[in-house]
Design a protein around this motif. Structure first.
Motif: not given
Length: 315
Positions: A73-78, A56-62
């Motif tokens: 590639i970091p996209v924030g809340f996109d 679950g934590a990994y899914a939130v991070y991903q």
């Protein structure tokens, strides 16, 4: 005399061997004695956290990345912003609520009716184990059985045609509600026993004196069940409904084998949407965002149902 001495010596040796254990237990600190039960269950807790909390934590991070295999590639809340405007996602959520809501309602009605008769009727009570048989099959095997009955083997169509209810074969994948019906029937057939066994246990554990007093006052069994038994087991019903609701939110096997979301995505559940985004389009970050949203909605709905049920149970 030698035999007597040997026996007596053996009897004295046994307590002597037990004394070191007693001394060891006494030497343990109070903190260690209090922590000992937690140490026993620690391996199981660590294992459960490893297979639940970490994914679950990994899914939130991903979900905050655009993931294409090894490229992050970091996209924030996109991903969440795109998800909010994705018509396919909301259609999948609507399909899940519609199919799951109908299936859960039918399961509750059938399970409660069976539980009422199994709880009262001695003849039906002896056949309770037969009601649990569908739950023992693998979900994939059940899905293939119903796929054969509805689609491949046309068993249902042939039966309805012989009864004179239809003239030709039904295309269960070409009609929206027929396709949804296949998923509902498969789910109801397999998981009604789950609710049945919970309802029977709840009815058997209720206070018998209250029912006996109502019966002595002249109340009928249906009236006792509706006005006394049902309100008494309302918290149990709420917990059972929440458990089945969580399971329905993750409905995947029946959709994958029976319909694959056809026709036109009208039978695509949220779990199948996540699978399609992650393993067909390989958009793992977007799939993780959808999974996080599904988890939040499930937790909020479960909290609301349980809280209201237990509050009404107290009043």
């Amino acid at each position: 005399m030698a035999a007597i001495d040997q026996t007596g010596g053996a009897a004295q040796a046994a307590p002597d061997r037990a004394r070191p254990r007693e001394k060891t237990l006494r030497r343990r600190s109070p903190a260690l004695r209090r922590a000992f039960p937690y140490l026993l269950v620690a391996p199981a807790v660590i294992y459960l956290l490893g297979i639940t909390l970490y994914p679950g934590a990994y899914a939130v991070y991903q979900s905050f990345y655009l993931v294409r295999f090894t490229e992050w590639i970091p996209v924030g809340f996109d991903n969440y912003v795109e998800l909010a405007g994705d018509a396919e996602f909301w259609q999948a959520m609507l399909n899940t609520l519609l199919i799951g809501g109908i299936a859960l309602t039918v399961e509750c009605v059938i399970a409660m009716a069976l539980a009422f008769f199994a709880y009262r009727d001695a003849l039906i009570r002896g056949w309770r184990i037969a009601f649990l048989m569908p739950m023992l099959f693998m979900p994939s095997a059940v899905a293939f059985i119903w796929k054969l009955a509805f689609n491949d083997g046309r068993v249902i169509s042939d039966l309805l045609r012989k009864l004179g209810l239809i003239e030709g074969n039904l295309d269960f994948l070409g009609n929206i509600w027929l396709a949804r019906t296949t998923l509902i029937v498969a789910d109801v057939w397999q998981w009604t026993p789950f609710l049945f066994i919970i309802f029977v246990a709840a009815l058997q554990s209720q206070d018998q004196e209250v029912e006996e007093a109502a019966r002595l006052d002249g109340a009928s069994w249906p009236a006792i069940f509706w006005n006394i038994s049902l309100p008494m087991i309302r918290p149990v019903i709420a917990v059972a409904v929440v458990l089945r609701g969580i399971d329905i939110m993750t409905m995947f096997t029946n959709v994958f084998i029976l319909t694959k979301g056809t026709p036109g995505g009208m039978t695509e559940t949220i779990s199948y949407f996540i699978y399609r985004q992650g393993f067909q389009t390989f958009n793992f970050g977007y799939a993780s965002a959808a999974a996080v949203v599904m988890l939040v909605i499930t937790i909020l709905a479960a909290q609301l149902v349980v809280k209201r049920a237990f509050k009404s149970g107290k009043t």
